[in-house]
Structures are given as C-alpha cells and as structure tokens.
Scaffold this motif. Sequence first.
Motif, PDB file in Angstrom:
ATOM      1  N   GLY A 183       0.795  -1.229   0.000  1.00  0.00           N
ATOM      2  CA  GLY A 183       0.000   0.000   0.000  1.00  0.00           C
ATOM      3  C   GLY A 183       0.821   1.270   0.000  1.00  0.00           C
ATOM      4  N   MET A 184       2.073   1.183   0.373  1.00  0.00           N
ATOM      5  CA  MET A 184       2.939   2.365   0.329  1.00  0.00           C
ATOM      6  C   MET A 184       3.444   2.566  -1.098  1.00  0.00           C
ATOM      7  SD  MET A 184       2.986   3.643   3.349  1.00  0.00           S
ATOM      8  CE  MET A 184       4.414   4.732   3.352  1.00  0.00           C
ATOM      9  N   PRO A 185       3.652   3.819  -1.519  1.00  0.00           N
ATOM     10  CA  PRO A 185       4.065   4.086  -2.904  1.00  0.00           C
ATOM     11  C   PRO A 185       5.541   3.785  -3.126  1.00  0.00           C
ATOM     12  CG  PRO A 185       3.908   6.141  -1.672  1.00  0.00           C
ATOM     13  CD  PRO A 185       3.420   5.057  -0.756  1.00  0.00           C
ATOM     14  N   ILE A 186       5.805   2.653  -3.775  1.00  0.00           N
ATOM     15  CA  ILE A 186       7.197   2.290  -4.050  1.00  0.00           C
ATOM     16  C   ILE A 186       7.240   1.330  -5.228  1.00  0.00           C
ATOM     17  CG2 ILE A 186       7.231   0.296  -2.473  1.00  0.00           C
ATOM     18  CD1 ILE A 186      10.160   1.117  -1.796  1.00  0.00           C
ATOM     19  N   SER A 187       8.294   1.437  -6.006  1.00  0.00           N
ATOM     20  CA  SER A 187       8.544   0.494  -7.091  1.00  0.00           C
ATOM     21  C   SER A 187      10.028   0.168  -7.073  1.00  0.00           C
ATOM     22  CB  SER A 187       8.141   1.097  -8.443  1.00  0.00           C
ATOM     23  OG  SER A 187       8.893   2.269  -8.703  1.00  0.00           O
ATOM     24  N   VAL A 193      11.135   1.197   4.262  1.00  0.00           N
ATOM     25  CA  VAL A 193      10.963   0.343   5.448  1.00  0.00           C
ATOM     26  C   VAL A 193       9.747  -0.564   5.263  1.00  0.00           C
ATOM     27  CG1 VAL A 193      10.386   0.327   7.898  1.00  0.00           C
ATOM     28  CG2 VAL A 193      12.106   1.919   7.037  1.00  0.00           C
ATOM     29  N   ALA A 194       8.670   0.006   4.745  1.00  0.00           N
ATOM     30  CA  ALA A 194       7.462  -0.788   4.506  1.00  0.00           C
ATOM     31  C   ALA A 194       7.738  -1.907   3.514  1.00  0.00           C
ATOM     32  CB  ALA A 194       6.336   0.106   3.993  1.00  0.00           C
ATOM     33  N   ALA A 195       8.482  -1.598   2.447  1.00  0.00           N
ATOM     34  CA  ALA A 195       8.786  -2.603   1.429  1.00  0.00           C
ATOM     35  C   ALA A 195       9.670  -3.716   1.988  1.00  0.00           C
ATOM     36  CB  ALA A 195       9.458  -1.948   0.234  1.00  0.00           C
ATOM     37  N   ILE A 196      10.659  -3.348   2.787  1.00  0.00           N
ATOM     38  CA  ILE A 196      11.547  -4.356   3.383  1.00  0.00           C
ATOM     39  C   ILE A 196      10.756  -5.328   4.247  1.00  0.00           C
ATOM     40  CG2 ILE A 196      13.395  -4.700   5.081  1.00  0.00           C
ATOM     41  CD1 ILE A 196      14.621  -2.061   4.023  1.00  0.00           C
ATOM     42  N   GLU A 197       9.861  -4.801   5.064  1.00  0.00           N
ATOM     43  CA  GLU A 197       9.055  -5.668   5.925  1.00  0.00           C
ATOM     44  C   GLU A 197       8.055  -6.482   5.104  1.00  0.00           C
ATOM     45  OE1 GLU A 197       9.666  -6.187   9.139  1.00  0.00           O
ATOM     46  OE2 GLU A 197      11.364  -4.825   8.762  1.00  0.00           O
ATOM     47  N   SER A 198       7.506  -5.874   4.060  1.00  0.00           N
ATOM     48  CA  SER A 198       6.557  -6.587   3.198  1.00  0.00           C
ATOM     49  C   SER A 198       7.231  -7.751   2.486  1.00  0.00           C
ATOM     50  CB  SER A 198       5.950  -5.634   2.161  1.00  0.00           C
ATOM     51  OG  SER A 198       5.178  -4.631   2.775  1.00  0.00           O
ATOM     52  N   ILE A 199       8.423  -7.499   1.957  1.00  0.00           N
ATOM     53  CA  ILE A 199       9.139  -8.537   1.217  1.00  0.00           C
ATOM     54  C   ILE A 199       9.488  -9.717   2.128  1.00  0.00           C
ATOM     55  CG2 ILE A 199      11.297  -9.041   0.006  1.00  0.00           C
ATOM     56  CD1 ILE A 199      11.064  -6.197  -1.216  1.00  0.00           C
TER      57      ILE A 199
END
Length: 282
Positions: free
Chosen positions: A125-129, A158-164
């Motif tokens: 949900g956070m804006p990242i690619s 940080v959100a992407a790292i935890e999501s992955i």
Amino acid sequence: KKGFGSFVPDIYRIPAPNMYRGIDGMTEEQYINYCIKKLDESFISQVDPDSLAAIIIEPVMGEGGFLSMPAAYLHKLRQVCDKHGIVFIADEIQCGAGRTGKMFACEHSGVIPDIVVTAKSIGAGMPISATTGRAEIMDAPHPGGVGGTYGGSPVACVAAIESIKILQSESFLKRVNEVGEIIRITLEGWKEKYPLIGDVRGIGAMRLVEFVKDRKTKEPDADATLEIIRDAVAHGLIMIRAGLFSNCIRLLPPIVITDEQLAEGLQVLEDAIARAQEKRKL
C-alpha cells in the motif's frame, strides 16, 4: 491504445500466445510452436534482433487477461536475448510479489531475466517500485545517472523491506496457493453452470473469468462483463475488468483474506453472473 497516442517510436509490439484463443485444429504444443515461429518471423519483418536493446514481457499478463506465457515461449525469448545481447526484462509489477504462489511468476518457467521490475504489492500500500537486475547492467550508468523525484522514501522503503520478508515466507506462499485453490475450484464450478463463461484461468491467487457470447465462436461479451461488474459493485464487491476485449473479470484478493470473506465475495460475484445469465435466457 485508444486515445493514448502518439507512442514512442522504435518499440515493437509482438502478439503474445493466448492458449484460450489458439488456432483451431492445433494442439497446445503445435500452437506454441506456431507462436515461436511467428516470433522468429518478426525478427525479420519488424526488427533486426541485433538492433534490440531489450525485450519486456509479463510472465503472466495482467491487463492482457491473466495469460500465462508458456515456458517454451519464455525460454525461446531467453535464447534470443542470449544470442543477440538483448536485455531480458520481466515485468512482475502485477504478477510478482508472491501472487502466483512463487515470489516471482517467472520462477514457474525456470527462466531467469536480466532485470525484474516490481511495484504495487511490495510496498503493501505504500508508494514504491523497484528495478532489480544484474550488477553489470544496474551499475552501468554513471553515478547520479538514474534517479527519481520520490526515490528512496525512508517510510516506503521500510514498509517494502518488511513486506518482502512476509512475501517470501513459506507460510505466506502456502496461503497464496490455498486461496488460489479455493478460487480455482469455485471458478471451474461456475464454468460448468454458466454458458456466459468461456474460460477460467490463472496461477495461484491470480485468477480470472472470461465472458463470451458463444463458447464455440468465443466471441467476447464486454457488455455482459460490465453488467456483472456493475451488479457486483451494487452489492458491495469492487471488481475490475481485464483482457484485450475488456470481457474478463480479474480476481486479486488480498492474501490476508479469510476463507469466510473469500466465500462471501465469490458468492456476490456468482450471484451477479447468475442474474446476467438469466437475462440472456429471456
């Protein structure tokens, strides 16, 4: 492409294999070989492969209608890229992030791309690619040669790292396949009941229903598709179309969905399909 021209020149769009809309009289293997033959011909009629910088493909097409690219076709692309020094780019923005039951959809074929592009689910949900690739490619631009206005947002990273971490876990991928199996069984049951449904397909929790006017001719029914979506939305279920002819409904539920929520959502969609089917009997 309606209403979105003009386009960047020197981009060549090659028709992708569509196993549902193959050529009459051909087996799946014959059709795949035919598509590979047409690909070879395109490197004569459209562009010299030695002039190509990159080939970009979705291992499972999203907007195109959840078409899984045959492994043999992806391996052929890999061979062409290796032979002519072309960069093989896998677009995993929609089909990646564990959606198909593996972290990346290309893992199903065993083909290893040079670059993988991801987004959407990797940020929860956070804006990242992200663009991930072989070091010699990623390190080729000079320092500062590649950048972006919103690159490196600390919160999104940080959100992407935890999501992955979650997306790669065995428990998450196991649940992806559980959700996908529930949907698969349900959709195949619908196909038996409703002549409006021409095909159901997908991998893992990336599933789709294609609607047609006639199963023999496979004539797309975009009107019925839109009617079903409007009906489902009116009953609390948000849907979205897909496919070349806008006659498909895609199912991409959040993997945190419970069995009860999934059953409820599928029931709302089936009820809408049933009502649309009943109208066509009158």
